[in-house]
Design a protein around this motif. Structure first.
Motif, PDB file in Angstrom:
ATOM      1  N   THR A  67      48.889  19.892  42.607  1.00  0.00           N
ATOM      2  CA  THR A  67      48.040  19.222  43.589  1.00  0.00           C
ATOM      3  C   THR A  67      48.432  19.527  45.029  1.00  0.00           C
ATOM      4  O   THR A  67      47.626  19.331  45.939  1.00  0.00           O
ATOM      5  N   ASP A  68      49.643  19.969  45.255  1.00  0.00           N
ATOM      6  CA  ASP A  68      50.096  20.292  46.605  1.00  0.00           C
ATOM      7  C   ASP A  68      49.377  21.561  47.080  1.00  0.00           C
ATOM      8  O   ASP A  68      49.639  22.667  46.599  1.00  0.00           O
ATOM      9  N   LYS A  72      50.095  25.512  46.387  1.00  0.00           N
ATOM     10  CA  LYS A  72      49.057  26.259  45.666  1.00  0.00           C
ATOM     11  C   LYS A  72      48.637  27.508  46.431  1.00  0.00           C
ATOM     12  O   LYS A  72      48.520  28.599  45.852  1.00  0.00           O
ATOM     13  N   THR A  73      48.409  27.362  47.728  1.00  0.00           N
ATOM     14  CA  THR A  73      48.003  28.507  48.555  1.00  0.00           C
ATOM     15  C   THR A  73      49.090  29.572  48.581  1.00  0.00           C
ATOM     16  O   THR A  73      48.806  30.773  48.455  1.00  0.00           O
ATOM     17  N   ARG A  74      50.340  29.138  48.720  1.00  0.00           N
ATOM     18  CA  ARG A  74      51.457  30.085  48.725  1.00  0.00           C
ATOM     19  C   ARG A  74      51.564  30.824  47.394  1.00  0.00           C
ATOM     20  O   ARG A  74      51.796  32.043  47.358  1.00  0.00           O
ATOM     21  N   GLU A  75      51.375  30.105  46.280  1.00  0.00           N
ATOM     22  CA  GLU A  75      51.469  30.726  44.963  1.00  0.00           C
ATOM     23  C   GLU A  75      50.305  31.672  44.704  1.00  0.00           C
ATOM     24  O   GLU A  75      50.465  32.676  43.997  1.00  0.00           O
ATOM     25  N   GLU A  77      48.828  33.529  46.984  1.00  0.00           N
ATOM     26  CA  GLU A  77      49.172  34.753  47.708  1.00  0.00           C
ATOM     27  C   GLU A  77      50.223  35.557  46.954  1.00  0.00           C
ATOM     28  O   GLU A  77      50.157  36.792  46.895  1.00  0.00           O
ATOM     29  N   LYS A  78      51.186  34.856  46.383  1.00  0.00           N
ATOM     30  CA  LYS A  78      52.218  35.525  45.587  1.00  0.00           C
ATOM     31  C   LYS A  78      51.601  36.188  44.360  1.00  0.00           C
ATOM     32  O   LYS A  78      51.947  37.318  44.021  1.00  0.00           O
ATOM     33  N   ALA A  79      50.683  35.487  43.702  1.00  0.00           N
ATOM     34  CA  ALA A  79      50.018  36.029  42.512  1.00  0.00           C
ATOM     35  C   ALA A  79      49.214  37.275  42.857  1.00  0.00           C
ATOM     36  O   ALA A  79      49.231  38.278  42.112  1.00  0.00           O
ATOM     37  N   LYS A  80      48.513  37.244  43.980  1.00  0.00           N
ATOM     38  CA  LYS A  80      47.722  38.401  44.387  1.00  0.00           C
ATOM     39  C   LYS A  80      48.607  39.616  44.639  1.00  0.00           C
ATOM     40  O   LYS A  80      48.246  40.743  44.284  1.00  0.00           O
ATOM     41  N   SER A  81      49.757  39.384  45.248  1.00  0.00           N
ATOM     42  CA  SER A  81      50.685  40.489  45.524  1.00  0.00           C
ATOM     43  C   SER A  81      51.215  41.093  44.227  1.00  0.00           C
ATOM     44  O   SER A  81      51.257  42.325  44.071  1.00  0.00           O
ATOM     45  N   GLN A  82      51.623  40.233  43.304  1.00  0.00           N
ATOM     46  CA  GLN A  82      52.124  40.710  42.015  1.00  0.00           C
ATOM     47  C   GLN A  82      51.037  41.450  41.248  1.00  0.00           C
ATOM     48  O   GLN A  82      51.286  42.504  40.651  1.00  0.00           O
ATOM     49  N   TYR A 115      46.731  32.753  39.429  1.00  0.00           N
ATOM     50  CA  TYR A 115      48.123  32.855  38.999  1.00  0.00           C
ATOM     51  C   TYR A 115      48.413  34.214  38.363  1.00  0.00           C
ATOM     52  O   TYR A 115      47.514  34.908  37.864  1.00  0.00           O
ATOM     53  N   CYS A 116      49.659  34.583  38.418  1.00  0.00           N
ATOM     54  CA  CYS A 116      50.189  35.762  37.732  1.00  0.00           C
ATOM     55  C   CYS A 116      51.585  35.369  37.281  1.00  0.00           C
ATOM     56  O   CYS A 116      52.548  35.469  38.042  1.00  0.00           O
TER      57      CYS A 116
END
Length: 273
Positions: A67-68, A72-75, A77-82, A115-116
């Motif tokens: 819910t945060d 969520k936004t940070r994750e 961006e991380k998923a897109k990079s991976q 997610y990734c």
């Protein structure tokens, strides 16, 4: 989906429970097996808050459904990079393994947006039979295969508790150059709290600020899964606990949950705070 438990498939598990270690104040570790667990399932608190909350959090974290919004936004961006790295790696390859060998494999699972995430999957005859997150067997996701494994990749529908599904791709990127199996996911461990005190029935067990349950009666002695004690099923790891009862008695400490073992902890006058 048919789930395969390779432990049951390979050999029969004996009924014997072997005592593996002792410690002071009635504490001990006991080696157990699934037969013993099934026979004593009635006396295991399957709904303990720590177990349920950890499972719920792990699944939410895996899907980035927390819910945060900042997290969520940070994750995302991380998923897109991976995901960009994985897709680039696959697009540059001209050859892929014809099949994925039987066994457990580390994989990346993605919905191509949100997610990734890491997971483990069990492969049998080039088909995914089981998917587990957090390296914990109890966190096995229910899914249906959309495609078989081809070019070290597969597509599945992950069934969610609210009745919906996530369509996700599974990448066997660690198997691209050579077959690469991994260890089986961890099995659950157990702790049994009991007491020989007269007011044992008033003792409540807490992990952090979450009540896990209480002891049901006074016991002269107890083994794992003894009726009237409080037995919790947990992922292997360290847990801080606190126990409180009427009469201003309290206990606290740290317990280590071990895979396929049950830790028996006696709450008595000798080890109270």
């Amino acid at each position: 989906m048919n789930r395969i438990n390779p432990m049951n498939k390979i050999y029969a598990i004996p009924l014997i429970i072997i005592l593996s270690a002792f410690s002071s104040f009635g504490q001990s570790y006991t080696r157990i097996n699934q037969v013993a667990v099934q026979q004593n399932n009635t006396f295991i608190n399957q709904n303990n808050n720590s177990g349920l909350n950890n499972i719920a959090y792990s699944i939410s974290s895996f899907r980035n459904a927390l819910t945060d919004e900042k997290v969520k936004t940070r994750e995302i961006e991380k998923a897109k990079s991976q995901l960009a790295i994985i897709k680039n790696l696959y697009s540059e390859r001209t050859t892929f393994p014809e099949t994925i060998i039987d066994g457990w494999h580390s994989v990346k699972v993605t919905d191509n947006f949100n997610y990734c995430s890491d997971a483990k999957v069990l492969v049998n005859e080039n088909e995914i039979k089981q998917m587990v997150i957090e390296n914990y067997a109890e966190l096995s996701l229910i899914f249906t295969s959309i495609t078989g494994i081809k070019n070290a990749k597969s597509t599945v529908n992950i069934n969610l508790k609210n009745g919906t599904t996530d369509t996700a791709e599974i990448y066997f990127l660690y198997d691209l150059d050579q077959p690469n199996t991994t260890s089986e996911p961890l099995q659950a461990g157990y702790v049994t709290f009991w007491s020989d005190l007269r007011n044992a029935k008033t003792i409540e067990i807490w992990f952090k600020k979450q009540k896990q349950g209480k002891i049901e009666k006074q016991l002269e002695n107890a083994d794992c899964f003894t009726e009237g004690a409080l037995t919790l099923k947990l992922k292997p790891g360290s847990y801080d606990f606190k126990a409180e009862s009427r009469g201003a008695k309290s206990w606290s400490g740290t317990i280590e949950i071990r895979e396929n073992e049950c830790y028996t902890y006696s709450l008595n006058k000798k080890n109270k705070d």
